[in-house]
Design a protein around this motif. Structure first.
Motif, PDB file in Angstrom:
ATOM      1  N   ARG A  47       0.826  -1.200   0.000  1.00  0.00           N
ATOM      2  CA  ARG A  47       0.000   0.000   0.000  1.00  0.00           C
ATOM      3  C   ARG A  47       0.866   1.258   0.000  1.00  0.00           C
ATOM      4  NH1 ARG A  47      -4.320   2.011   4.555  1.00  0.00           N
ATOM      5  NH2 ARG A  47      -5.120   3.783   3.377  1.00  0.00           N
ATOM      6  N   CYS A  48       2.009   1.196   0.684  1.00  0.00           N
ATOM      7  CA  CYS A  48       2.937   2.329   0.648  1.00  0.00           C
ATOM      8  C   CYS A  48       3.315   2.663  -0.796  1.00  0.00           C
ATOM      9  CB  CYS A  48       4.209   1.993   1.435  1.00  0.00           C
ATOM     10  SG  CYS A  48       4.038   1.988   3.221  1.00  0.00           S
ATOM     11  N   MET A  49       3.700   1.628  -1.540  1.00  0.00           N
ATOM     12  CA  MET A  49       4.130   1.856  -2.921  1.00  0.00           C
ATOM     13  C   MET A  49       2.967   2.324  -3.788  1.00  0.00           C
ATOM     14  SD  MET A  49       7.208   1.395  -2.476  1.00  0.00           S
ATOM     15  CE  MET A  49       7.568   1.884  -4.158  1.00  0.00           C
ATOM     16  N   LEU A  50       1.770   1.824  -3.523  1.00  0.00           N
ATOM     17  CA  LEU A  50       0.594   2.265  -4.273  1.00  0.00           C
ATOM     18  C   LEU A  50       0.304   3.736  -3.998  1.00  0.00           C
ATOM     19  CD1 LEU A  50      -1.690   1.348  -6.166  1.00  0.00           C
ATOM     20  CD2 LEU A  50      -3.053   0.807  -4.136  1.00  0.00           C
ATOM     21  N   MET A  51       0.439   4.157  -2.741  1.00  0.00           N
ATOM     22  CA  MET A  51       0.219   5.558  -2.386  1.00  0.00           C
ATOM     23  C   MET A  51       1.189   6.471  -3.131  1.00  0.00           C
ATOM     24  SD  MET A  51      -2.196   6.098   0.065  1.00  0.00           S
ATOM     25  CE  MET A  51      -1.659   7.405   1.178  1.00  0.00           C
TER      26      MET A  51
ATOM     27  N   ASP B   2       4.222  11.735  -0.672  1.00  0.00           N
ATOM     28  CA  ASP B   2       5.370  12.435  -1.241  1.00  0.00           C
ATOM     29  C   ASP B   2       6.646  11.612  -1.191  1.00  0.00           C
ATOM     30  OD1 ASP B   2       4.044  15.063  -1.700  1.00  0.00           O
ATOM     31  OD2 ASP B   2       3.841  15.021   0.479  1.00  0.00           O
ATOM     32  N   GLY B   3       6.673  10.647  -0.306  1.00  0.00           N
ATOM     33  CA  GLY B   3       7.888   9.857  -0.193  1.00  0.00           C
ATOM     34  C   GLY B   3       7.664   8.627   0.652  1.00  0.00           C
ATOM     35  N   VAL B   4       8.697   7.792   0.711  1.00  0.00           N
ATOM     36  CA  VAL B   4       8.606   6.540   1.459  1.00  0.00           C
ATOM     37  C   VAL B   4       9.909   6.340   2.219  1.00  0.00           C
ATOM     38  CG1 VAL B   4       9.372   5.222  -0.566  1.00  0.00           C
ATOM     39  CG2 VAL B   4       8.175   4.061   1.297  1.00  0.00           C
TER      40      VAL B   4
ATOM     41  N   GLN C  39      13.920   0.183 -11.481  1.00  0.00           N
ATOM     42  CA  GLN C  39      12.518   0.523 -11.676  1.00  0.00           C
ATOM     43  C   GLN C  39      12.097   1.657 -10.746  1.00  0.00           C
ATOM     44  OE1 GLN C  39       9.798  -2.694 -10.966  1.00  0.00           O
ATOM     45  NE2 GLN C  39       7.974  -1.453 -11.356  1.00  0.00           N
ATOM     46  N   ARG C  40      12.475   1.573  -9.477  1.00  0.00           N
ATOM     47  CA  ARG C  40      12.083   2.601  -8.520  1.00  0.00           C
ATOM     48  C   ARG C  40      12.787   3.916  -8.796  1.00  0.00           C
ATOM     49  NH1 ARG C  40      12.400  -1.274  -3.142  1.00  0.00           N
ATOM     50  NH2 ARG C  40      10.399  -2.349  -3.445  1.00  0.00           N
ATOM     51  N   SER C  41      14.023   3.853  -9.293  1.00  0.00           N
ATOM     52  CA  SER C  41      14.777   5.074  -9.566  1.00  0.00           C
ATOM     53  C   SER C  41      14.144   5.900 -10.674  1.00  0.00           C
ATOM     54  CB  SER C  41      16.231   4.733  -9.918  1.00  0.00           C
ATOM     55  OG  SER C  41      16.894   4.180  -8.798  1.00  0.00           O
ATOM     56  N   SER C  42      13.350   5.269 -11.521  1.00  0.00           N
ATOM     57  CA  SER C  42      12.651   6.013 -12.571  1.00  0.00           C
ATOM     58  C   SER C  42      11.424   6.736 -12.032  1.00  0.00           C
ATOM     59  CB  SER C  42      12.227   5.058 -13.699  1.00  0.00           C
ATOM     60  OG  SER C  42      11.226   4.146 -13.234  1.00  0.00           O
TER      61      SER C  42
ATOM     62  N   ARG D  18      16.619 -26.746  -0.095  1.00  0.00           N
ATOM     63  CA  ARG D  18      15.813 -27.621  -0.951  1.00  0.00           C
ATOM     64  C   ARG D  18      14.664 -28.269  -0.167  1.00  0.00           C
ATOM     65  NH1 ARG D  18      16.772 -29.980  -5.837  1.00  0.00           N
ATOM     66  NH2 ARG D  18      18.935 -29.192  -5.779  1.00  0.00           N
ATOM     67  N   ASP D  19      13.456 -28.124  -0.723  1.00  0.00           N
ATOM     68  CA  ASP D  19      12.219 -28.721  -0.186  1.00  0.00           C
ATOM     69  C   ASP D  19      11.759 -28.116   1.148  1.00  0.00           C
ATOM     70  OD1 ASP D  19      12.088 -30.442  -2.384  1.00  0.00           O
ATOM     71  OD2 ASP D  19      13.321 -31.958  -1.375  1.00  0.00           O
ATOM     72  N   LEU D  20      12.384 -27.043   1.582  1.00  0.00           N
ATOM     73  CA  LEU D  20      11.955 -26.386   2.811  1.00  0.00           C
ATOM     74  C   LEU D  20      10.984 -25.250   2.509  1.00  0.00           C
ATOM     75  CD1 LEU D  20      15.330 -26.151   4.796  1.00  0.00           C
ATOM     76  CD2 LEU D  20      13.561 -27.921   4.935  1.00  0.00           C
ATOM     77  N   THR D  21      10.277 -24.775   3.536  1.00  0.00           N
ATOM     78  CA  THR D  21       9.368 -23.636   3.405  1.00  0.00           C
ATOM     79  C   THR D  21       9.914 -22.483   4.246  1.00  0.00           C
ATOM     80  OG1 THR D  21       7.442 -25.063   3.090  1.00  0.00           O
ATOM     81  CG2 THR D  21       7.028 -22.783   3.758  1.00  0.00           C
ATOM     82  N   VAL D  22      10.107 -21.349   3.585  1.00  0.00           N
ATOM     83  CA  VAL D  22      10.690 -20.178   4.250  1.00  0.00           C
ATOM     84  C   VAL D  22       9.631 -19.087   4.364  1.00  0.00           C
ATOM     85  CG1 VAL D  22      12.523 -18.447   4.203  1.00  0.00           C
ATOM     86  CG2 VAL D  22      12.942 -20.739   3.280  1.00  0.00           C
ATOM     87  N   GLY D  23       9.418 -18.586   5.565  1.00  0.00           N
ATOM     88  CA  GLY D  23       8.468 -17.514   5.791  1.00  0.00           C
ATOM     89  C   GLY D  23       9.028 -16.180   5.335  1.00  0.00           C
ATOM     90  N   THR D  24       8.239 -15.440   4.564  1.00  0.00           N
ATOM     91  CA  THR D  24       8.653 -14.141   4.024  1.00  0.00           C
ATOM     92  C   THR D  24       7.606 -13.084   4.363  1.00  0.00           C
ATOM     93  OG1 THR D  24       7.530 -14.471   1.901  1.00  0.00           O
ATOM     94  CG2 THR D  24       9.798 -15.300   2.082  1.00  0.00           C
ATOM     95  N   SER D  25       7.914 -11.837   4.001  1.00  0.00           N
ATOM     96  CA  SER D  25       6.958 -10.732   4.130  1.00  0.00           C
ATOM     97  C   SER D  25       6.572 -10.274   2.736  1.00  0.00           C
ATOM     98  CB  SER D  25       7.574  -9.566   4.913  1.00  0.00           C
ATOM     99  OG  SER D  25       7.857  -9.954   6.245  1.00  0.00           O
ATOM    100  N   ALA D  26       5.276 -10.103   2.491  1.00  0.00           N
ATOM    101  CA  ALA D  26       4.779  -9.763   1.155  1.00  0.00           C
ATOM    102  C   ALA D  26       5.372  -8.451   0.659  1.00  0.00           C
ATOM    103  CB  ALA D  26       3.251  -9.672   1.184  1.00  0.00           C
ATOM    104  N   GLY D  27       5.858  -8.467  -0.585  1.00  0.00           N
ATOM    105  CA  GLY D  27       6.361  -7.257  -1.218  1.00  0.00           C
ATOM    106  C   GLY D  27       7.818  -6.943  -0.935  1.00  0.00           C
ATOM    107  N   TYR D  28       8.496  -7.745  -0.107  1.00  0.00           N
ATOM    108  CA  TYR D  28       9.884  -7.464   0.249  1.00  0.00           C
ATOM    109  C   TYR D  28      10.837  -8.067  -0.780  1.00  0.00           C
ATOM    110  CZ  TYR D  28       8.894  -5.529   4.872  1.00  0.00           C
ATOM    111  OH  TYR D  28       8.489  -4.731   5.901  1.00  0.00           O
ATOM    112  N   ASP D  29      11.937  -7.385  -1.013  1.00  0.00           N
ATOM    113  CA  ASP D  29      12.939  -7.819  -1.976  1.00  0.00           C
ATOM    114  C   ASP D  29      14.112  -8.448  -1.239  1.00  0.00           C
ATOM    115  OD1 ASP D  29      14.766  -8.195  -3.977  1.00  0.00           O
ATOM    116  OD2 ASP D  29      14.891  -6.095  -4.588  1.00  0.00           O
TER     117      ASP D  29
END
Length: 261
Positions: free
Chosen positions: A71-75, A82-84, A92-95, A128-139
């Motif tokens: 939502r931050c990026m959408l705003m 005005d900024g984040v 991509q973001r630099s453009s 391999r074959d493991l499940t890693v928890g992530t946060s949506a939208g993070y690079d």
């Protein structure tokens, strides 16, 4: 004429800068303690306090809004912010955004595991074959995000990720080293969950502003003032209050100033 042209250009740029600062800036960010977060309705965090101090010195007033990262990026994309704060830089973001040429901080993405379900991880191949928890939208870096060897399972919050790890619903959690340590202390899981030494990716965090008239000048002024602030004892003391040691800061300062946020 060349002198007159330079004078007119300088006046124009000054006017543009004044217009950019005529209203309060609206800065959005995703809560990510200890860098930036809310406590009892008040913004806190290492990068928040540094940014707030720099803006104060520049005479710029800011309205802060906390929301999920996407939502931050959408705003920002829609011109509603005005900024984040605490954003990584890429082509991509630099453009779309102006970045000061001085970062606020550097993060190290590492893995966290439950101590009663350990994993020997020395490279991405070991996931391999493991499940890693992530946060949506993070690079987390291209290699991690595109690897077909393991599963990535997003959760809405860091607390949710560590809760799933504790209950055995996922095998590992990836997050920044400081963030993970902070969360374990807050959740009382320091004896149950530990970090692994492998660094998955390193990224610098910035305050970035939308590409509007005059905002490039604001980014330049922000960078210059941030560099000055980093040379002052107040900058070291701020980090020490959050239990962090910046380069060149002695252990004595850390011990005298350390306290929990």
């Amino acid at each position: 004429m060349p002198y007159l042209a330079r004078l007119l250009t300088a006046l124009l740029l000054s006017c543009m800068s004044l217009l950019a600062h005529a209203e309060r800036l609206r800065i959005v960010t995703d809560p990510w303690a200890p860098y930036v977060y809310e406590e009892n309705g008040q913004p806190k965090g290492i990068d928040y306090e540094v940014t707030a101090e720099v803006f104060k010195r520049l005479g710029v007033e800011v309205d802060w809004q906390f929301m999920p990262w996407r939502r931050c990026m959408l705003m920002v994309d829609q011109g509603l912010a005005d900024g984040v704060l605490d954003i990584f830089q890429n082509a991509q973001r630099s453009s779309q955004l102006f970045y000061p040429n001085e970062p606020l901080s550097e993060v190290e993405f590492v893995l966290f595991q439950a101590n009663d379900r350990p994993h020997a991880v020395n490279s991405l191949d070991d996931l391999r074959d493991l499940t890693v928890g992530t946060s949506a939208g993070y690079d987390y870096g291209k290699a991690f995000l595109e690897s077909p060897l393991f599963r990535r399972e997003a959760a809405p919050t860091q607390e949710a990720n560590f809760g799933k790890l504790q209950r055995g619903r996922i095998d590992l959690v990836i997050t920044d080293r400081r963030v993970g340590r902070y969360m374990l202390a807050q959740l009382g899981l320091e004896q149950q969950i530990s970090e692994l030494p492998l660094v998955i990716d390193r990224q610098r965090q910035y305050l970035a502003v939308r590409r509007n008239a005059g905002m490039d000048l604001l980014a330049q002024r922000f960078a210059a003032e941030l560099r000055r602030f980093k040379q002052e004892p107040a900058y070291a003391e701020l980090h020490a209050r959050y239990g962090d040691v910046t380069p060149g800061i002695t252990k004595t300062v850390e011990q005298q100033e350390r306290s929990t946020p």
